[in-house]
Design a protein around this motif. Sequence first.
Motif, PDB file in Angstrom:
ATOM      1  N   LYS A  35      -2.944  -1.288   8.192  1.00 17.12           N
ATOM      2  CA  LYS A  35      -2.610   0.088   8.559  1.00 17.12           C
ATOM      3  C   LYS A  35      -1.105   0.305   8.531  1.00 17.12           C
ATOM      4  N   ARG A  39       0.533   2.820   5.645  1.00 16.73           N
ATOM      5  CA  ARG A  39       0.674   4.075   6.385  1.00 16.73           C
ATOM      6  C   ARG A  39       1.416   5.139   5.583  1.00 16.73           C
ATOM      7  N   ASP A  40       2.583   4.822   5.071  1.00 15.18           N
ATOM      8  CA  ASP A  40       3.380   5.803   4.332  1.00 15.18           C
ATOM      9  C   ASP A  40       2.734   6.176   3.004  1.00 15.18           C
ATOM     10  N   VAL A  41       2.087   5.204   2.347  1.00 13.62           N
ATOM     11  CA  VAL A  41       1.448   5.485   1.054  1.00 13.62           C
ATOM     12  C   VAL A  41       0.285   6.450   1.242  1.00 13.62           C
ATOM     13  N   ASN A  42      -0.518   6.243   2.265  1.00 14.17           N
ATOM     14  CA  ASN A  42      -1.687   7.100   2.491  1.00 14.17           C
ATOM     15  C   ASN A  42      -1.306   8.534   2.824  1.00 14.17           C
ATOM     16  N   ARG A  43      -0.125   8.741   3.344  1.00 14.03           N
ATOM     17  CA  ARG A  43       0.323  10.100   3.651  1.00 14.03           C
ATOM     18  C   ARG A  43       0.597  10.911   2.391  1.00 14.03           C
ATOM     19  N   GLU A  44       0.851  10.247   1.295  1.00 15.64           N
ATOM     20  CA  GLU A  44       1.276  10.929   0.068  1.00 15.64           C
ATOM     21  C   GLU A  44       0.237  10.890  -1.037  1.00 15.64           C
ATOM     22  N   TYR A  48      -7.226   7.741   0.075  1.00 15.60           N
ATOM     23  CA  TYR A  48      -6.661   6.643   0.844  1.00 15.60           C
ATOM     24  C   TYR A  48      -6.592   5.402  -0.029  1.00 15.60           C
ATOM     25  N   PRO A 116       6.569  -4.802   5.494  1.00 20.29           N
ATOM     26  CA  PRO A 116       7.835  -4.162   5.068  1.00 20.29           C
ATOM     27  C   PRO A 116       9.071  -5.036   5.302  1.00 20.29           C
ATOM     28  N   ASN A 151       2.799   6.046  -6.420  1.00 20.45           N
ATOM     29  CA  ASN A 151       3.365   4.909  -5.686  1.00 20.45           C
ATOM     30  C   ASN A 151       4.326   4.180  -6.626  1.00 20.45           C
TER      31      ASN A 151
END
Length: 244
Positions: A35, A39-44, A48, A116, A151
Motif C-alpha cells: 500500500k 499509494r502515489d501510483v494508484n492516485r494517478e 489500481y 521508496p 507511470n
Amino acid sequence: MAETKPPSRKKKDTLEVRVRRIHRRDLNRAWEFLKLVFRDVNRETVEYQRPRSKRRFLEVYSSEWIEQLVYEVNGDIVGYSECAFEATGDDNWVNPRWFEKRGMRPLFVEELAVHPDYQGRGVGSFIMEQLQHLARTRGCTHLVLEVAENNESALSWYRTRNFYKLDAAIFLAQKVPGEPDLLPPRRIKPRLSRAEGTPTTGLMPEEVSGPALAGKRSRARRPAAGGARKKAASTPAPDTSETE
C-alpha cells in the motif's frame, strides 16, 4: 622514537539485502508495504495498479502456482515480488494462446515493488535478477508484466532493462452529451373565461362542446316523472252517473 600509526579508518557499515519466500506471519507487513509503495501510483491511474484488495492478496498466498518473495534489509521489508508460471485468477485478462503462437513460455510478474527509501540503491536490480533466475530454472523464456503508461519512472526503469511493449491495451473514453433526467417545463392550454362567451366549467375547451356537455343538456329537457304523477292525481275523475 616509536612510530605512530595513522588512525584506522572504520569501514562504512554495508547493508545486505536477503531474499526468502513469504511466510504467513509476513502477510500483514507485506500488505502494508505494498500500500505504501503503490499509494502515489494508484492516485494517478484509472485501474489500481497493485494491490487491488487485501482479500485477493491473502488468496494468492494459498495458490501453488504463484511465488511470493520478500526482500529484507536488517529484518525490514524493502522489496517484494510476486510471479506466476500460469495465467491464473478470476480477474485475469491474459490470453495464453497469444504466447503459445509465438513460442513464448512466460513468467508472469504480478508484483515488483521497492520501498521508496531504497529505490536507486540496487534493490530493484537484485529483484530482477532473482526473477530471471526463477524463469531460467523453470524453463521460461520471457518475463511478462503490466505497467501503467503514465507511470513514467517505472517505464524508464524497465526499458533500460530491455523490456518492450507486447500489445496495445489502452483505456478509451468517449464524452457523451449530457441531458437532464427530468423534462423541461411545458405550456398548457389556457382556461377560457366567461367574458369570452364560454362558461367556466372547469373542463378543457374541447370538452365543453364534447359528449360531457351534451349529456347534461339532454338531461335538462327530460320532464320530471314525479311532477307528471302529481298533476294526474289533482284532476277529478269524470262523473258518469247522469248518463246512465
